[in-house]
Design an enzyme around this catalytic site. Structure first.
Site, PDB file in Angstrom:
ATOM      1  N   ILE A  82       5.461  -9.068   3.641  1.00 39.51           N
ATOM      2  CA  ILE A  82       6.059  -7.480   3.678  1.00 39.51           C
ATOM      3  C   ILE A  82       5.198  -6.851   4.977  1.00 39.51           C
ATOM      4  CG2 ILE A  82       6.041  -5.177   2.778  1.00 39.51           C
ATOM      5  CD1 ILE A  82       8.027  -7.057   1.369  1.00 39.51           C
ATOM      6  N   GLU A  83       5.902  -6.537   5.970  1.00 36.30           N
ATOM      7  CA  GLU A  83       5.271  -5.567   7.074  1.00 36.30           C
ATOM      8  C   GLU A  83       5.857  -4.231   6.974  1.00 36.30           C
ATOM      9  OE1 GLU A  83       4.799  -3.313   9.955  1.00 36.30           O
ATOM     10  OE2 GLU A  83       5.806  -4.689  11.157  1.00 36.30           O
ATOM     11  N   ALA A  84       5.236  -3.241   6.643  1.00 36.40           N
ATOM     12  CA  ALA A  84       5.907  -2.014   6.205  1.00 36.40           C
ATOM     13  C   ALA A  84       5.354  -0.556   6.758  1.00 36.40           C
ATOM     14  CB  ALA A  84       5.906  -2.031   4.499  1.00 36.40           C
TER      15      ALA A  84
END
Length: 480
Positions: free
Chosen positions: A230-232
């Site tokens: 996840i890159e959020a």
């Protein structure tokens, strides 16, 4: 069923794309599963050759791709070319280094297992699902796609519904150099298509987007224990020390916060400046921000709903005593660069991700105060420090996955460095050796070289053997 992608600057229809159903997504993953075996059997050298052919195709046709990016995002052609150039460089690095990073390597077996040869290598996971964003529709997903392919996986890519044409272009260009098997496929649609990809049996999902959508991705993947990367997003801070190069720091703040109309996950949103150089810095930022040309140097806000969020953050800052030294107004999908000062730390413009061309600048009495305020966020993606003497020391104190010292966002352009964050910015890494290993599974292998004098893994083990082992362990580990 189909949907249209639009140019956000003109609302012109750019293309029409299919809304893929769950059954169609499952079929794509099944095709990828078969193709993954073929792709893995090419071996590192064979895959590197194909990826290098793709790199050449991307380079030679970069102007064509830039036109698609510009049409779907509205960003200036120069910005589109910049992200394509970075993606090409990352693809080249992944192709060149995958074999070295993932190959079988020896490990020490230790004294108790000295009769064993121990190795570990990284093997392909199989099929990777990539869910990409709209703000950098080439550079960001390619950080997963190119590295996953280099590690020996097939990829099914679901681009943002705002940039499906970019995804189609990437898949078609790859097919021109790998025509034999559907190693890299596209599925398009909305949230339901992304959810179907999560449930489709892929071996990992790599997602870039908002924390809210990231949590939905994780919840859906949890149903099948599908691992996720996840890159959020972030709320990145820039720190300006008393000994900083003020002209360079101001230029970095304006470009880091306003380029791509502020629609950058690692863009600068908050600036903390030492009181001794505050006035000089603010004056330099104001002059540079006023010179940015809306429409030619920055484009429109790509996602319509984001316009209200940006303007809401600005309005909240002004209502709470903040002042807009530049901007603060605008109409339609174009938001002018906005520089805010005297903004309370609990305002929306400081606490929440704005994702627009805004900067809040705050005066601090010391770098200790700057660090404390910079770290007082649930995000932790990137950061920037300007200091002639203290840059590295300050960088190490920032709670973030990446930091640039005396430059801005430089870490994203270096393929060998891992990219990712902590907290609500997500987990896992793309880019670099860490990024290659994200898309591979470590396999440990032991091989007995000779029979050990003390065999531990048998019911025939005698008390004499146990006593000798206990004595050996005491000699090895019982003394400080």
């Amino acid at each position: 069923m189909t949907f249209e992608s639009l140019n956000p600057a003109t609302d012109e229809v750019v293309g029409t794309h299919q809304v893929h159903s769950a059954a169609e997504v499952d079929a794509a993953v099944a095709r990828a599963r078969a193709a993954a075996g073929w792709w893995a059997e090419l071996g590192p050298a064979g895959r590197a050759d194909r990826l290098n052919q793709w790199k050449v195709a991307l380079t030679r046709r970069s102007a064509e791709l830039a036109a698609v990016v510009q049409a779907e995002t509205g960003k200036p052609r120069a910005d589109a070319m910049l992200e394509i150039i970075l993606a090409i460089d990352h693809t080249a690095w992944a192709a060149r280094n995958a074999a070295r990073v993932l190959r079988r390597k020896r490990r020490s077996p230790g004294l108790l297992m000295a009769n064993q040869a121990a190795t570990v290598e990284y093997l392909p996971l199989g099929v990777i699902g990539v869910v990409g964003p709209w703000n950098y529709p080439v550079f960001t997903p390619m950080g997963s796609i190119a590295y996953a392919l280099a590690a020996g996986n097939a990829v099914v890519f679901k681009p943002s519904e705002y940039t499906p044409g970019v995804g189609q272009w990437l898949v078609d260009s790859f097919a021109s150099v790998v025509p034999e098997q559907p190693v890299f496929q596209l599925v398009t649609g909305f949230g339901e298509t992304g959810a179907a990809l999560c449930r489709s049996g892929v071996d990992k999902i790599a997602f870039t987007g908002s924390p809210g959508t990231g949590k939905k991705i994780m919840a859906t993947c949890a149903e099948t224990l599908t691992p996720v990367l996840i890159e959020a997003g972030g709320k990145d801070a820039l720190l300006v020390d008393a000994d900083a190069d003020i002209a360079a720091a101001a230029d970095a703040a304006v470009w880091g916060g306003i380029s791509n109309a502020g629609q950058t996950c690692v863009g600068v949103e908050r600036v903390y400046v030492h009181t001794r150089v505050y006035d000089e810095f603010v004056a330099a930022v104001v002059a540079k921000a006023r010179a940015v040309e809306v429409g030619s140097q920055i484009g429109p806000i790509t996602m319509p709903a984001q316009v209200d969020i940006i303007r809401g953050h600005i309005a909240d800052a002004l209502a709470r005593g903040g002042r807009a030294l530049v901007g603060g107004e605008g109409s339609g999908r174009f938001v002018e660069p906005t520089v805010l000062v005297d903004v309370p730390e609990d305002s929306l413009a400081v606490r929440e991700e704005t994702f627009g061309p805004t900067l809040t600048i705050t005066k601090v009495e010391s770098m200790d105060e700057a660090i404390a305020k910079a770290n007082d966020t649930r995000y932790g993606l990137g950061g920037t420090v300007f200091s002639r003497s203290n840059g590295t020391a300050l960088a190490r104190r920032l709670r973030s996955g990446m930091v640039s010292v005396n430059s801005v966002i430089s870490f994203a352009g270096i393929p060998s460095l891992p990219f990712g964050g902590v907290g609500d910015s997500g987990f896992g890494r793309i880019h670099g050796p860490e990024g290659l290993r994200e898309f591979a599974r470590p396999q440990a292998v032991t091989r007995q070289r000779f029979r050990a004098p003390l065999v531990l893994t048998t019911f025939a083990r005698s008390k004499k053997v146990d006593d000798r082992v206990a004595k050996l362990v005491s000699l090895l580990h019982g003394r400080r």
